[in-house]
Design a protein around this motif. Structure first.
Motif, short mmCIF file in Angstrom:
data_model
loop_
_atom_site.label_atom_id
_atom_site.label_comp_id
_atom_site.label_asym_id
_atom_site.label_seq_id
_atom_site.Cartn_x
_atom_site.Cartn_y
_atom_site.Cartn_z
N CYS A 1 0.83 -1.22 0.00
CA CYS A 1 0.00 0.00 0.00
C CYS A 1 0.86 1.26 0.00
O CYS A 1 0.51 2.25 -0.65
N ALA A 2 1.98 1.24 0.71
CA ALA A 2 2.87 2.40 0.73
C ALA A 2 3.46 2.64 -0.66
O ALA A 2 3.56 3.80 -1.10
N TRP B 1 0.74 4.06 -2.82
CA TRP B 1 0.42 5.41 -2.38
C TRP B 1 1.46 6.43 -2.85
O TRP B 1 1.12 7.55 -3.23
N ALA C 1 0.82 7.36 -6.34
CA ALA C 1 -0.47 8.00 -6.54
C ALA C 1 -0.46 9.48 -6.13
O ALA C 1 -1.37 10.22 -6.52
N MET C 2 0.54 9.88 -5.37
CA MET C 2 0.62 11.28 -4.92
C MET C 2 0.98 12.20 -6.07
O MET C 2 1.63 11.79 -7.03
N ALA D 1 4.68 12.64 -1.00
CA ALA D 1 4.90 11.23 -0.72
C ALA D 1 5.90 11.05 0.42
O ALA D 1 5.68 10.29 1.35
#
Length: 90
Positions: A57-58, A61, A64-65, A71
């Motif tokens: 997930c990290a 993520w 996705a930033m 991030a």
């Protein structure tokens, strides 16, 4: 856009995903070990399995930033919060 600037942004995100994701994958299970009201052996097993999901997930993520700065800050702040909570309760 300058190709060198774009490349450095991508490298920054890759490093954030690797190092920041690694930090998160260790901080969250340690925090959960301190907070879960289950036997220690079960908590260790569940936290270890959950660390793989946290790492994935990290990584997702980070990419996705909108910016690499967000991030980095997000991973640093969330890792610090999890680490402080774990330190407080352990």
């Amino acid at each position: 856009m300058n190709h060198l600037l774009y490349g450095s942004r991508v490298v920054s995100r890759i490093v954030a995903a690797i190092l920041g994701g690694y930090a998160m994958a260790h901080a969250v299970p340690i925090m959960l070990l301190a907070l879960w009201p289950i036997p220690r052996s079960e908590a260790v097993m569940w936290a270890a399995q959950l660390s793989f999901v946290v790492y994935l997930c990290a990584i997702i993520w980070v990419f996705a930033m909108r910016s690499a700065t967000r991030a980095w800050l997000g991973l640093a702040v969330s890792s610090a919060i999890c680490g402080l909570l774990a330190w407080w309760w352990l």
